[in-house]
Design a protein around this motif. Structure first.
Motif, short mmCIF file in Angstrom:
data_model
loop_
_atom_site.label_atom_id
_atom_site.label_comp_id
_atom_site.label_asym_id
_atom_site.label_seq_id
_atom_site.Cartn_x
_atom_site.Cartn_y
_atom_site.Cartn_z
N VAL A 154 22.12 63.60 34.49
CA VAL A 154 22.59 64.35 35.58
C VAL A 154 23.09 65.51 35.12
O VAL A 154 22.99 66.86 35.74
N VAL A 155 23.86 65.74 34.41
CA VAL A 155 24.57 66.89 33.48
C VAL A 155 23.37 67.91 32.88
O VAL A 155 23.57 69.25 33.45
N THR A 156 22.46 67.33 32.34
CA THR A 156 21.36 68.08 31.91
C THR A 156 20.48 68.99 33.21
O THR A 156 20.09 70.08 33.16
N ARG A 157 20.42 68.13 34.35
CA ARG A 157 19.94 68.88 35.49
C ARG A 157 20.59 69.85 36.06
O ARG A 157 20.34 70.77 36.49
N GLY A 158 22.25 69.54 35.88
CA GLY A 158 23.07 70.60 36.25
C GLY A 158 22.92 71.83 35.46
O GLY A 158 22.98 72.97 36.02
N TYR A 159 22.50 71.72 34.09
CA TYR A 159 22.59 72.75 33.35
C TYR A 159 21.45 73.87 33.73
O TYR A 159 21.65 74.93 33.73
N VAL A 160 20.27 73.18 33.83
CA VAL A 160 19.16 73.80 34.34
C VAL A 160 19.30 74.50 35.69
O VAL A 160 18.96 75.62 35.74
N ALA A 161 19.69 73.79 36.78
CA ALA A 161 20.06 74.30 38.07
C ALA A 161 21.11 75.63 37.90
O ALA A 161 20.87 76.40 38.65
N GLY A 162 21.96 75.37 36.91
CA GLY A 162 22.88 76.49 36.73
C GLY A 162 22.44 77.66 36.08
O GLY A 162 23.10 78.90 36.07
N MET A 163 21.31 77.64 35.51
CA MET A 163 20.59 78.95 35.05
C MET A 163 20.06 79.72 36.33
O MET A 163 19.83 80.97 36.05
N ARG A 164 19.78 79.21 37.36
CA ARG A 164 19.10 79.82 38.49
C ARG A 164 20.03 80.96 39.10
O ARG A 164 21.23 80.77 39.29
N PRO A 165 19.45 82.06 39.00
CA PRO A 165 20.31 83.12 39.28
C PRO A 165 20.61 83.24 41.03
O PRO A 165 20.06 82.72 41.63
#
Length: 165
Positions: A154-165
């Motif tokens: 879940v945290v890993t998916r959050g990292y990637v989603a958090g890269m989205r501008p």
């Protein structure tokens, strides 16, 4: 304090995994969990630059509810009641890619390494990716291994989603 908690021959293996090297070829046996998650973030150099900034200024981590306190190459990550120190092993920006890699230090809840990659393909598609190998270091994570792995994903998916501008 700069002593990684995993074997030296595995240093930067997360980037090799991202480049397609099989885990076994790197010496990563079944005791290691491999996490690899990616998603399209957008298109074009503006998206690449913005996503790279979000990665390097720790907003991607904040999106995943992980607080980061960086001092030089040392970064202390806080998630819930845990404080996990890491050593930044690589940080690069090129016209088509931004990379951040850190490895775990003593006291981290996991033992392993994580690579964060924002890249732009030839067609202009910008992708965010997180590739990690780890095993549990904290006794509570070992006891609650199935739950700990779900939290990690879940945290890993959050990292990637958090890269989205």
């Amino acid at each position: 304090m700069n002593s990684l908690t995993y074997p030296e021959h595995l240093q930067l293996a997360s980037l090799a995994l991202a480049d397609g090297t099989p885990p076994a070829a790197l010496g990563l046996g079944p005791e290691w969990t491999i996490v690899d998650h990616s998603d399209v973030l957008g298109r074009g150099s503006g998206c690449l630059a913005a996503a790279g900034e979000r990665l390097l200024d720790w907003r991607a981590h904040a999106h995943a509810r992980v607080r980061a306190n960086r001092e030089g190459r040392l970064v202390r990550l806080s998630f819930g009641p845990t404080l996990s120190p890491c050593l930044i092993l690589a940080e690069e920006r090129t016209p088509t890619r931004t990379v951040l890699v850190y490895g775990t230090l003593p006291g981290h809840v996991e033992c392993g390494e994580e690579a964060f990659i924002v890249s732009m393909g030839d067609d202009g598609t910008v992708t965010g990716r997180c590739v990690a190998f780890s095993r549990h270091a904290w006794w509570l994570a070992r006891v609650g291994a199935p739950v700990a792995r779900v939290v990690q994903r879940v945290v890993t998916r959050g990292y990637v989603a958090g890269m989205r501008p």
